[in-house]
Design a protein around this motif. Structure first.
Motif, PDB file in Angstrom:
ATOM      1  N   PHE A  15       0.818  -1.216   0.000  1.00 36.29           N
ATOM      2  CA  PHE A  15       0.000   0.000   0.000  1.00 36.29           C
ATOM      3  C   PHE A  15       0.855   1.272   0.000  1.00 36.29           C
ATOM      4  N   SER A  18       1.521   3.907  -2.813  1.00 33.58           N
ATOM      5  CA  SER A  18       0.392   4.730  -3.274  1.00 33.58           C
ATOM      6  C   SER A  18       0.211   5.996  -2.434  1.00 33.58           C
ATOM      7  N   HIS A  48      -7.651   1.958  -0.818  1.00 35.85           N
ATOM      8  CA  HIS A  48      -7.250   3.360  -0.727  1.00 35.85           C
ATOM      9  C   HIS A  48      -7.037   3.854   0.695  1.00 35.85           C
TER      10      HIS A  48
END
Length: 109
Positions: A15, A18, A48
């Motif tokens: 993750f 990002s 996200h």
């Protein structure tokens, strides 16, 4: 235990790229703080954002989502209480945020 909430196992290392480079230190500080609250904290890395829950019951108390120049944090103290949403920037004092995270972790059942 990874992936039990969202169904797909994803690591923080996957993750992290990002997250905008300018807010990685802030995100890491908030993440480390949430994980330090107790041995029963579960980190669920989603597409996200990262969600932190207390124990196997999956009672989430924090939802942390990186944006371009800030982080959106949603803190929930209990099922019957509405969540508190705030934005944190790199130069902000995190003491109040950490206090709210600790309260939410302590009060969530």
């Amino acid at each position: 235990m990874e992936g039990l909430i969202s169904g797909k196992s994803r690591t923080y290392a996957e993750f992290k790229p990002s997250i905008p480079a300018t807010i990685i230190p802030l995100f890491d500080e908030l993440r480390d703080y949430c994980l330090s609250l107790g041995k029963n904290v579960i980190e669920d890395v989603r597409m996200h954002r990262v969600v932190f829950s207390k124990s196997i019951k999956f009672r989430s108390f924090a939802d942390i989502e990186p944006q371009r120049d800030h982080i959106v944090i949603k803190i929930k103290k209990g099922r019957k209480e509405s969540e508190k949403e705030m934005q944190v920037k790199t130069n902000d004092n995190l003491e109040e945020v950490k206090k709210l995270l600790l309260e939410a972790y302590t009060n969530i059942h």
